[in-house]
Scaffold this active site. Structure first.
Site, PDB file in Angstrom:
ATOM      1  N   TYR A 103       0.880  -1.318  -0.105  1.00 28.65           N
ATOM      2  CA  TYR A 103      -0.271  -0.194  -0.126  1.00 28.65           C
ATOM      3  C   TYR A 103       0.862   1.130   0.009  1.00 28.65           C
ATOM      4  O   TYR A 103       2.125   1.300   0.749  1.00 28.65           O
ATOM      5  CB  TYR A 103      -1.122  -0.126   1.217  1.00 28.65           C
ATOM      6  CG  TYR A 103      -1.983   0.937   1.212  1.00 28.65           C
ATOM      7  CD1 TYR A 103      -2.741   0.559   0.371  1.00 28.65           C
ATOM      8  CD2 TYR A 103      -1.709   1.976   1.373  1.00 28.65           C
ATOM      9  CE1 TYR A 103      -3.934   1.356   0.324  1.00 28.65           C
ATOM     10  CE2 TYR A 103      -2.617   2.917   2.300  1.00 28.65           C
ATOM     11  CZ  TYR A 103      -4.123   2.635   1.411  1.00 28.65           C
ATOM     12  OH  TYR A 103      -5.189   4.276   0.881  1.00 28.65           O
ATOM     13  N   SER A 141       1.064  -7.848   1.216  1.00 28.56           N
ATOM     14  CA  SER A 141       0.314  -5.906   1.619  1.00 28.56           C
ATOM     15  C   SER A 141      -0.915  -6.919   0.587  1.00 28.56           C
ATOM     16  O   SER A 141      -1.462  -7.138   0.377  1.00 28.56           O
ATOM     17  CB  SER A 141       0.380  -5.968   2.114  1.00 28.56           C
ATOM     18  OG  SER A 141      -0.413  -4.734   2.831  1.00 28.56           O
ATOM     19  N   ASP A 189      -0.302  -9.873  13.539  1.00 28.15           N
ATOM     20  CA  ASP A 189      -1.248  -8.672  12.184  1.00 28.15           C
ATOM     21  C   ASP A 189      -2.141  -8.317  12.975  1.00 28.15           C
ATOM     22  O   ASP A 189      -2.700  -8.501  12.648  1.00 28.15           O
ATOM     23  CB  ASP A 189      -0.412  -9.384  10.353  1.00 28.15           C
ATOM     24  CG  ASP A 189      -0.741  -8.702  10.073  1.00 28.15           C
ATOM     25  OD1 ASP A 189      -0.944  -7.256  10.332  1.00 28.15           O
ATOM     26  OD2 ASP A 189      -0.920  -8.860   8.505  1.00 28.15           O
ATOM     27  N   HIS A 219       2.440  -7.334  11.186  1.00 28.18           N
ATOM     28  CA  HIS A 219       3.147  -7.495   9.797  1.00 28.18           C
ATOM     29  C   HIS A 219       3.999  -7.687   8.077  1.00 28.18           C
ATOM     30  O   HIS A 219       3.334  -7.496   7.379  1.00 28.18           O
ATOM     31  CB  HIS A 219       1.843  -5.576   9.074  1.00 28.18           C
ATOM     32  CG  HIS A 219       1.342  -5.955   7.848  1.00 28.18           C
ATOM     33  ND1 HIS A 219       0.410  -6.750   7.190  1.00 28.18           N
ATOM     34  CD2 HIS A 219       1.422  -5.414   7.171  1.00 28.18           C
ATOM     35  CE1 HIS A 219       0.210  -6.592   6.412  1.00 28.18           C
ATOM     36  NE2 HIS A 219       0.689  -5.769   6.020  1.00 28.18           N
TER      37      HIS A 219
END
Length: 319
Positions: free
Chosen positions: A87, A183, A269, A298
């Site tokens: 992201y 991710s 996470d 994460h």
């Protein structure tokens, strides 16, 4: 860092209850390339690698940028790994993208439109449709009231187009193309796996965009908070918001995917809660396995997972 979601045993038993939109297949239809890609060889300091500056037509023919990196001494068409960034990351610089070429693969590292200013630079502009409406800061609620106008409609079309583009490069074996990412990149890899039926492999690490309502209800860090922030103000739009997001949920793409897949999940996470990853994993229709990192957040397995991913790819991409 304590467990913030289900235990591993509970995750292994968990099944997503995310409702699939009735128009899901019609919404995605058949995505096909809308023009030719450009591959311009670029001089860099990487003496053992060849680097190409890539532009290809994505959503609505709009240009998307990528780097293609491959071993300079390679002979014959190579297996290729197409990678999508996390992201708000972009394609960065060619020097950021060395792992797969060092392992002997062609490597296409793709921008995500409009992102690339959070941790690695990007070079691709977004062209949102008219009337995307008010949004919470970030990308998750851009066009949130209409699936056709949502940010990830354009991004997923771009990701599918990236596979078509690299298959047209003479140095790539079109039958041996894998998709991967961490991710957000993992979620995009799963979306592509559900939309491109003849991929060779999928590797999705701590994937985002999975079981999204649960993510918005369980995550305490990261982009799912944008959805919660929007609904904190727009209290009457919960159903509409999650109907839009369901069109981009990897839980539903996973049902349509058949390529061999390697997942990874981190049990601590707080950005992509482990139950959301298992929600997509349990729905995945092809051969699959999952690496579990019990005491990681994460960041997941990091280089340990890089090595596991390379072993997995060697098993499915070699002739």
């Amino acid at each position: 860092m304590p467990l913030s979601d289900l235990t591993l045993d509970e995750c292994r038993s968990y099944r997503s209850s995310s409702p699939q939109p009735a128009d899901f297949d019609a919404f995605w239809g058949s995505l096909s390339p809308s023009g030719a890609a450009s591959f311009v060889e670029t001089s860099t300091s990487l003496k053992t690698l060849r680097v190409y500056d890539v532009s290809f037509p994505g959503h609505a023919g709009q240009p998307v940028r990528a780097w293609l990196v491959l071993p300079a001494a390679a002979e014959g068409p190579l297996p290729c790994v197409v990678e999508f960034p996390g992201y708000n990351g972009g394609r960065g610089l060619p020097e950021d993208c060395l792992l797969y070429a060092a392992a002997g693969y062609a490597h296409l590292f793709v921008d995500v439109r409009g992102q690339g200013s959070g941790w690695r630079r990007g070079d691709t502009e977004d062209f949102p449709p008219e009337g995307t409406g008010p949004q919470f800061p970030g990308f998750m609620t851009r066009g949130i009231l209409d699936p056709a106008k949502h940010f990830y409609r354009r991004v997923i079309e771009d990701a599918v187009a990236a596979v078509h583009a690299v298959r047209g490069f003479a140095g790539v074996d079109p039958a041996r193309v894998a998709v991967t990412g961490v991710s957000q990149g993992g979620g995009l890899a799963l979306a592509v796996a559900g939309l491109v039926p003849d991929l060779a492999a999928v590797a999705a690490d701590v994937p985002f965009l999975c079981d999204m309502r649960r993510g918005a209800e369980r995550a305490s860090t990261g982009p799912y908070l944008e959805v919660a922030g929007y609904l904190k103000v727009h209290r009457d739009r919960t159903g509409q918001v999650f109907d839009t997001l369901a069109h981009f949920d990897a839980v539903h793409f996973a049902r349509r995917a058949t390529a061999p897949a390697l997942f990874s999940v981190a049990m601590m996470d707080t950005t992509c809660p482990p139950s959301t990853v298992f929600g997509a994993y349990h729905n995945y229709a092809g051969p699959k396995s999952i690496e579990v990192y019990h005491f990681n957040g994460h960041e997941g397995g990091e280089t340990v997972q890089h090595a596991a991913r390379l072993r997995f790819l060697a098993g499915v991409l070699q002739p």
